[in-house]
Design an enzyme around this catalytic site. Structure first.
Site, PDB file in Angstrom:
ATOM      1  CE1 TYR A  59      33.898  30.408  51.733  1.00  0.00           C
ATOM      2  CE2 TYR A  59      33.633  32.733  52.213  1.00  0.00           C
ATOM      3  CZ  TYR A  59      33.260  31.603  51.513  1.00  0.00           C
ATOM      4  OH  TYR A  59      32.245  31.681  50.591  1.00  0.00           O
TER       5      TYR A  59
HETATM    6  N1  NAP Z   1      28.219  30.171  48.501  1.00  0.00           N
HETATM    7  C1  NAP Z   1      29.215  29.590  47.867  1.00  0.00           C
HETATM    8  O1  NAP Z   1      29.234  28.373  47.675  1.00  0.00           O
HETATM    9  C2  NAP Z   1      30.321  30.431  47.349  1.00  0.00           C
HETATM   10  C3  NAP Z   1      31.265  29.887  46.448  1.00  0.00           C
HETATM   11  C4  NAP Z   1      32.281  30.709  45.974  1.00  0.00           C
HETATM   12  C5  NAP Z   1      32.360  32.029  46.419  1.00  0.00           C
HETATM   13  N2  NAP Z   1      31.442  32.521  47.309  1.00  0.00           N
HETATM   14  C6  NAP Z   1      31.480  33.927  47.772  1.00  0.00           C
HETATM   15  O2  NAP Z   1      31.579  34.782  46.651  1.00  0.00           O
HETATM   16  C7  NAP Z   1      32.727  35.614  46.749  1.00  0.00           C
HETATM   17  C8  NAP Z   1      33.249  35.891  45.364  1.00  0.00           C
HETATM   18  O3  NAP Z   1      33.568  34.643  44.719  1.00  0.00           O
HETATM   19  P1  NAP Z   1      34.838  34.539  43.812  1.00  0.00           P
HETATM   20  O4  NAP Z   1      36.030  34.974  44.601  1.00  0.00           O
HETATM   21  O5  NAP Z   1      34.882  33.212  43.193  1.00  0.00           O
HETATM   22  O6  NAP Z   1      34.473  35.692  42.749  1.00  0.00           O
HETATM   23  P2  NAP Z   1      35.035  36.078  41.319  1.00  0.00           P
HETATM   24  O7  NAP Z   1      34.796  37.546  41.200  1.00  0.00           O
HETATM   25  O8  NAP Z   1      34.460  35.208  40.276  1.00  0.00           O
HETATM   26  O9  NAP Z   1      36.607  35.777  41.397  1.00  0.00           O
HETATM   27  C9  NAP Z   1      37.433  36.571  42.187  1.00  0.00           C
HETATM   28  C10 NAP Z   1      38.882  36.350  41.801  1.00  0.00           C
HETATM   29  O10 NAP Z   1      39.092  36.783  40.457  1.00  0.00           O
HETATM   30  C11 NAP Z   1      40.320  37.510  40.377  1.00  0.00           C
HETATM   31  N3  NAP Z   1      39.945  38.910  40.108  1.00  0.00           N
HETATM   32  C12 NAP Z   1      38.934  39.620  40.677  1.00  0.00           C
HETATM   33  N4  NAP Z   1      38.872  40.862  40.187  1.00  0.00           N
HETATM   34  C13 NAP Z   1      39.854  40.963  39.267  1.00  0.00           C
HETATM   35  C14 NAP Z   1      40.285  42.009  38.422  1.00  0.00           C
HETATM   36  N5  NAP Z   1      39.666  43.180  38.422  1.00  0.00           N
HETATM   37  N6  NAP Z   1      41.345  41.764  37.596  1.00  0.00           N
HETATM   38  C15 NAP Z   1      41.962  40.558  37.588  1.00  0.00           C
HETATM   39  N7  NAP Z   1      41.597  39.535  38.381  1.00  0.00           N
HETATM   40  C16 NAP Z   1      40.545  39.718  39.223  1.00  0.00           C
HETATM   41  C17 NAP Z   1      40.999  37.347  41.736  1.00  0.00           C
HETATM   42  O11 NAP Z   1      41.723  36.136  41.770  1.00  0.00           O
HETATM   43  P3  NAP Z   1      43.225  35.973  41.230  1.00  0.00           P
HETATM   44  O12 NAP Z   1      43.890  37.306  41.233  1.00  0.00           O
HETATM   45  O13 NAP Z   1      43.832  34.990  42.166  1.00  0.00           O
HETATM   46  O14 NAP Z   1      43.060  35.419  39.837  1.00  0.00           O
HETATM   47  C18 NAP Z   1      39.818  37.161  42.670  1.00  0.00           C
HETATM   48  O15 NAP Z   1      40.146  36.515  43.861  1.00  0.00           O
HETATM   49  C19 NAP Z   1      33.672  34.836  47.688  1.00  0.00           C
HETATM   50  O16 NAP Z   1      34.605  35.653  48.327  1.00  0.00           O
HETATM   51  C20 NAP Z   1      32.691  34.246  48.666  1.00  0.00           C
HETATM   52  O17 NAP Z   1      32.322  35.222  49.634  1.00  0.00           O
HETATM   53  C21 NAP Z   1      30.425  31.738  47.757  1.00  0.00           C
END
Ligand code: NAP
Length: 358
Positions: A59
């Protein structure tokens, strides 16, 4: 419910909050957050009672781990935090290392014993700690024998360098084989799986769900909001929005499908009935799924994080769950069809017998 409704992760004594803090956004990059912003998110999560922080060696090129290490040290919270990080993607510094081939060191990636030891030592250094609570294989490399991976990770548990381990982004058979080998050989086994799981990504229900239950692994969903799609901030007639999926990016197009817009329409309707933002309803749905122990939330701002934490207060009605289930139902597929009710009745003389993990 709240973040202090702790539960065990899989068949283990590791106690986790229902929402884990994902830190993929900590550090520079198009969707990144600077150090002060990341610290504020970390503090807000802890203030709400959250105890799981998830990072990875790749990351933001290691900066996410450095931030997390500093925040934990500055708050003196090492004993309280379940610190999770990952190995697997190539750590060579060469820009060509990741996907163009040739220039990187093959021993700086994958799940071979040599790389696991290299990656762990580097993560411990960046995190400023001498042990990891939950060490994830980030991605299946398709090459290393399961036996070598279980032996290496089990030895690291015995050596005290990691407390537990789990698998992310792997086939279900792999996790199940690892769990079985570990039990048979009396080696510490995996306690969790980290997989993409949301209203628009339910493929894992067919194979990974049963494997997790059978193998004693808690499920930790990632991208529960589909990278922001399920917040409702993108509209079918205008996807410019403001966030990760807007403009040129590797994710947007795949999220903006007819099927996903139909799911979002039902989500918006349920959110209106609940008088809650769609993101909270989407998270509440994931948290309620069978086998889900702790759901990874990502945030770019403290306001987003607080909004998401409030999902722990949402109680969906049976009718709302049914409508969300129905519109997002994955296509059956071979494995899922084997457990269909008509088949079960054919097997058990007309009775709908249920198994112990169902
Ligand atoms: N193992 C793996 O392969 C893998 C892959 C992906 C992620 N992960 C893990 O999972 C975690 C979460 O994944 P993700 O970040 O993709 O999760 P997600 O909850 O699907 O997306 C998060 C993104 O959505 C937007 N967001 C979140 N809450 C919001 C709200 N209340 N209102 C408006 N926009 C909102 C923000 O981006 P914007 O504001 O930029 O739109 C935020 O960065 C990561 O941090 C990581 O630790 C693991």
């Amino acid at each position: 419910m709240s973040l202090t409704h702790y539960r065990a992760l899989g068949r283990s004594g590791l106690v986790v909050s229902p929402l884990s803090l994902g830190t993929m956004t900590f550090g520079p990059g198009d969707w990144g957050v600077d150090e002060a912003g990341s610290r504020a998110i970390f503090d807000a999560y802890r203030d709400a009672g959250g105890n799981v922080v998830d990072t990875a060696d790749i990351y933001t090129g290691g900066i996410s781990e450095e931030f997390v290490g500093r925040f934990i040290k500055d708050t003196g919270s090492r004993d309280e935090i379940v610190l999770a990080t990952k190995f697997g993607f190539n750590g060579s510094r060469s820009p060509l290392a990741s996907n163009q081939g040739g220039a990187g060191n093959p021993h700086a990636g994958g799940a071979g014993s040599k790389n696991i030891h290299r990656a762990l030592d580097a993560s411990l250094r960046r995190l400023g700690t001498d042990y990891i609570d939950l060490y994830w294989m980030h991605i299946w490399d398709g090459v290393t024998p399961v036996e070598e991976i279980v032996q290496t990770l089990g030895d690291l548990v015995r050596a005290g360098k990691i407390r537990h381990y789990g698998f992310s982004d792997m086939p279900a058979w792999f996790a199940m084989k690892a769990a079985t080998i570990a039990t048979e050989r009396r080696v510490p086994g995996p306690i969790a799986m980290q997989v993409e799981y949301s209203l628009v990504a339910r493929d894992v229900e067919a194979e990974h769900g049963p494997a997790a239950r059978e193998g004693g692994m808690g499920i930790m969903p990632w991208s529960p909001l589909a990278g922001g799609f399920l917040t409702g901030k993108y509209r079918r007639d205008d996807t410019s929005g403001t966030g990760r999926l807007s403009g040129a990016n590797p994710f947007g197009d795949s999220k903006f499908s007819d099927r996903n817009w139909a799911i979002l329409a039902v989500l918006n309707a349920v959110a209106a009935e609940q008088d809650r933002p769609p993101a909270q309803v989407a998270l509440a749905w994931v948290m309620a799924q069978r086998g889900v122990a702790s759901t990874l939330v990502g945030a770019r701002t403290v306001a987003q994080l607080r909004d998401n934490i409030a999902a722990t207060e949402v109680a969906l009605t049976p009718d709302q769950i049914r409508r969300l289930d129905q519109v997002s139902a994955p296509e059956g597929g071979f494995s899922a069809n084997l457990t269909a009710l008509p088949i079960r009745r054919m097997i058990y003389g007309g009775h709908a017998v249920t198994g112990w993990t169902e």
